[in-house]
Design an enzyme around this catalytic site. Structure first.
Site, mmCIF file in Angstrom:
data_model
loop_
_atom_site.group_PDB
_atom_site.id
_atom_site.type_symbol
_atom_site.label_atom_id
_atom_site.label_comp_id
_atom_site.label_asym_id
_atom_site.label_seq_id
_atom_site.Cartn_x
_atom_site.Cartn_y
_atom_site.Cartn_z
ATOM 1 N N CYS A 46 0.845 -1.192 0.000
ATOM 2 C CA CYS A 46 0.000 0.000 0.000
ATOM 3 C C CYS A 46 0.882 1.244 0.000
ATOM 4 O O CYS A 46 2.103 1.175 0.151
ATOM 5 C CB CYS A 46 -0.930 0.013 1.217
ATOM 6 S SG CYS A 46 -0.060 0.175 2.798
ATOM 7 N N CYS A 49 3.037 1.725 3.106
ATOM 8 C CA CYS A 49 4.274 0.942 3.096
ATOM 9 C C CYS A 49 5.352 1.657 2.292
ATOM 10 O O CYS A 49 6.521 1.689 2.683
ATOM 11 C CB CYS A 49 4.018 -0.439 2.509
ATOM 12 S SG CYS A 49 2.851 -1.460 3.442
ATOM 13 N N ASP A 446 13.669 19.009 -33.197
ATOM 14 C CA ASP A 446 14.901 19.044 -33.980
ATOM 15 C C ASP A 446 14.531 18.568 -35.387
ATOM 16 O O ASP A 446 13.489 17.934 -35.584
ATOM 17 C CB ASP A 446 15.942 18.126 -33.347
ATOM 18 C CG ASP A 446 17.199 18.026 -34.182
ATOM 19 O OD1 ASP A 446 17.691 19.082 -34.613
ATOM 20 O OD2 ASP A 446 17.659 16.897 -34.423
ATOM 21 N N ASP A 635 21.409 17.708 -29.122
ATOM 22 C CA ASP A 635 20.079 17.963 -28.561
ATOM 23 C C ASP A 635 20.015 17.662 -27.061
ATOM 24 O O ASP A 635 19.021 18.003 -26.411
ATOM 25 C CB ASP A 635 19.019 17.108 -29.269
ATOM 26 C CG ASP A 635 18.825 17.523 -30.716
ATOM 27 O OD1 ASP A 635 18.857 18.740 -30.976
ATOM 28 O OD2 ASP A 635 18.653 16.639 -31.569
#
Length: 749
Positions: A46, A49, A446, A635
């Site tokens: 959960c 946890c 690009d 890039d």
């Protein structure tokens, strides 16, 4: 997933040291002195946890980050090895109430089978107790009623003590470490309902709650088993792909012999034989031979493609043709397939703003619900003086307020979204990007390698004299340069007659020179082919010339091949009001051609990497969120600077490392799929949050007022969790279409 287990946790320094050495050996370096290891934490189930585990590990010295993957019940820890060789992760988790083991990729997790057995036992007991309860409710005489109560008590015992142990073990681990979790009030509710029913049985009461306690266990286990099955389903794609990778490889030796070597022993530089029908075991380059490959499992591309010497192959592609030799470029742990698996784990473990809200709410759950239950118990005792009624009402409050739906609201959607994109050939490196992309209003591209494939294509071929095209084709066929291949392909399609040359030489970086009948032919750069350094014709690097003894025979102009889906993507984004732009380092003429062809009005050419970053910063300064789609080394700074970054799988390593999403196919419509899935996921998360909050707002007052029995509370709480899981699974359904539900196309808005 099978695990390497440790000895029992103890304060002995030698045991801690041995444990640390084992973890260090199982870890891998990730750069800048950081190491990373993945541990199995089978008890995590959960959001509460998750918060406890990450907090326990985050408090250790030198730990940089700890991320829990709820669907796989694993935690990935990164630490600075220069500050500490290996902190005691196992001990820290044990003190927090969780066992942990080093993960080994050998077999499947057996937790689902234990859930199914426990569910079967609880279902059998619950069904029979309910049958007996019908007779009691129908007005059985006191003697028969008491007999049925005793039989129900016997039937309840295996369910409460065997099937319920899953909740008790989790609750005990939490309490033993001085903490609490969602299973504590559930366990208290089950045990109190059972004890109260035993008391009522021996005192001859008219009604007991064996059906409530056993049905509570059954319904809770049904919800958790369904959750376990759903998580296994959404993870099956990566695991199925991994199963197809061979356990070893045929290594070629210098003496011409072959030996089958375990995959983990394959190192870069080894020559490997890939037989027909085999899959490439690791990332490699074709060394000898040519064949056709099926890369549908890796890239989603259904068509076979031919590969020759020098072609780069990813682990997992199928050899559909003749046997060939490859040279390994990476080991199995660093292959593209392994990288994909790590990306899926990272995406599922990412923390979005929504998930942080859910984690904080789950962390507040235990103290709040215990306080409400205690106040309810005291209030009913004060008002009615009936201990039996007060305890029953408090049990209902403990059960109905479990925020399982809230804990599942975000991670289930995130897991399903990651699986959906994976099925479409898109890897998610950062799950939080699914939230960020919904708020972006600008997409920058690009050019070379992104909007285009980086493959030149001859244009106006029909205007080139047939004789000149034939000569150029004969020269170009002898070169592997992309421009030469474009000329050769055009000539082949036109049916050009081949010419025979006495000799042909390729001059690197300039072109191809051939001699025939005492004449010299050149195909390549204009200044070199004409032998005139000051040649001023404006080709802007987009053309080559064919000359005979320095006289121009033909001019060949090229343009880059636009990626499939680029035009449709631009139209879709523009229709949604998204601002589009090109930021490229290519020359202005080449960029303008692509921009005009696709209808992108804003473009910038001849930009350095710093210029691209500056363009993104300028947009962000006006509160704009920017998506950057790029592929090259230049890039990488722009991809890192953008709010969301997307790259093709052909991008440079550094480009992929800075991308939030990586698409494996050549089709640029993958960008649209990312945006569509992200927007749908965003809506489903909001729906799940709304339902979880509404459920608690409506149910808690009824439980406090005593209008809900423990059985009804169990059914309501489990159905809320099941509903959230099913709502999340709609994202994976082909029936659910974004346009039908939202009323507008799937674009950034």
């Amino acid at each position: 997933m099978a695990c390497c287990s440790f000895a029992d946790i103890c304060p002995d320094k030698d045991a801690v040291r041995s444990r640390g050495e084992e973890i260090f050996l199982a870890s891998r370096g990730v750069g800048n002195g950081l190491r990373q290891v993945t541990l199995s934490t089978p008890e995590v189930h959960c959001a509460g946890c998750i918060a406890k585990i990450e907090r326990a590990l985050g408090d250790l010295q030198a730990v940089e980050s700890a991320r829990v993957n709820l669907s796989r019940r694993r935690v990935t820890v990164s630490w600075d090895s220069e500050k500490a060789q290996c902190p005691d992760f196992i001990g820290a988790l044990a003190r927090a109430g969780y066992s942990a083991h080093i993960v080994t990729d050998v077999s499947a997790d057996e937790s689902l089978s234990s859930f199914l057995v426990a569910l079967a036992v609880a279902g059998f007991c619950s069904m029979n107790i309910m049958i007996l309860s019908v007779s009691v409710w129908s007005g059985a005489d006191p003697a028969t009623r008491n007999a049925f109560h005793m039989i129900s008590a016997g039937l309840a015992l295996p369910a409460v003590f065997y099937s319920g142990r899953i909740f008790y073990a989790s609750a005990w681990r939490a309490l033993r470490s001085g903490q609490t979790n969602m299973d504590v009030p559930i366990s208290v509710g089950i045990i109190l309902a059972f004890i109260l029913s035993l008391y009522d049985t021996f005192t001859g009461a008219r009604h007991v709650y064996f059906d409530a306690s056993v049905s509570l266990i059954f319904v809770l286990l049904a919800g958790r088993t369904l959750d376990q099955m759903m998580r296994g389903k959404v993870r099956s794609a990566i695991e199925d792909l991994q199963k197809l990778i061979p356990m070893g490889a045929n290594v070629a030796h210098e003496d011409g012999t072959f030996s089958y070597t375990p995959l983990e022993e394959v190192q870069p530089g080894m020559r490997l034989l890939v037989r027909s029908g085999d899959r490439v075991p690791v990332d490699a380059v074709v060394h000898e031979g040519g064949t056709e490959i099926d890369s549908s499992l890796v890239s989603g591309e259904s068509r076979w493609r031919s590969v020759d010497v020098g072609a780069t192959l990813s682990a997992g592609v199928l050899n559909a043709g003749s046997p060939f030799l490859v040279v390994a470029t990476k080991n199995a742990g660093d292959s593209f397939l392994a990288e994909m698996a790590r990306m899926v784990d990272a995406a599922e473990s990412a923390r979005t703003n929504y998930r942080r809200v859910a984690d904080r709410a789950a962390a507040l759950y235990s103290p709040v619900v215990h306080s409400i239950a205690a106040i309810t118990l005291a209030g009913w005792l004060y008002v009615s003086g009936d201990l039996h009624q007060a305890v029953t009402t408090a049990i209902a409050v403990l059960i109905i307020t479990c925020p399982c739906a809230l804990g599942l609201a975000v991670p289930m959607v995130q897991v399903v979204a990651t699986r959906r994109l994976f099925e479409r050939g898109i890897m998610v490196r950062d799950g939080s990007a699914l939230e960020r992309v919904c708020h972006a209003r600008t997409v920058l591209f690009d050019k070379t390698g992104t909007l285009t494939l980086g493959l030149p294509q001859l244009v106006k071929a029909e205007q080139i004299p047939a004789g000149a095209l034939g000569i150029a084709t004969s020269l170009a066929q002898l070169s592997n340069h992309p421009v030469a291949r474009a000329v050769a392909d055009a000539g082949t399609r036109a049916g050009s007659k081949p010419e025979v040359f006495d000799s042909v030489d390729e001059i690197h970086g300039l072109g191809i020179e051939g001699r025939r009948h005492g004449q010299t032919y050149r195909l390549g750069r204009a200044s070199w082919a004409t032998n005139l350094p000051d040649f001023s014709r404006d080709f802007d690097g987009t053309a080559s010339v064919l000359t005979r003894d320095d006289q121009i025979l033909a001019v060949f102009e090229f343009e880059d091949v636009v990626r499939p889906g680029a035009s449709e993507l631009v139209q879709t984004l523009r229709a949604g009001g998204t601002s589009l732009g090109i930021v490229s380092g290519d020359n202005k003429r080449a960029v303008s051609r692509v921009a005009n062809r696709l209808g992108i009005e804003r473009y910038s050419a001849e930009l350095l990497p710093a210029d691209k970053v500056a363009a993104i910063r300028a947009l962000q300064s006006s509160s704009d969120k920017v998506v950057m789609v790029g592929d090259g080394l230049n890039d990488a700074p722009a991809l890192a600077a953008a709010d969301v970054s997307i790259a093709p799988s052909t991008a440079s390593d550094i480009g992929r490392n800075h991308a939030d999403f990586i698409f494996l196919s050549d089709n640029l419509l993958a960008v649209r799929d990312i945006i569509e899935t992200a927007k749908r996921a965003n809506d489903l998360v909001r729906q799940n949050f709304g339902f979880a909050v509404a459920y608690n707002v409506v149910s808690i007052p009824f439980a406090i007022a005593g209008s809900v029995t423990p059985l009804a509370a169990a059914i309501a709480m489990s159905l809320s969790s099941v509903l959230v899981v099913c709502n999340s699974m709609r994202l994976a359904s082909p029936i659910f279409r974004w346009e039908q539900w939202s009323g507008h196309p799937a674009v950034i808005s």
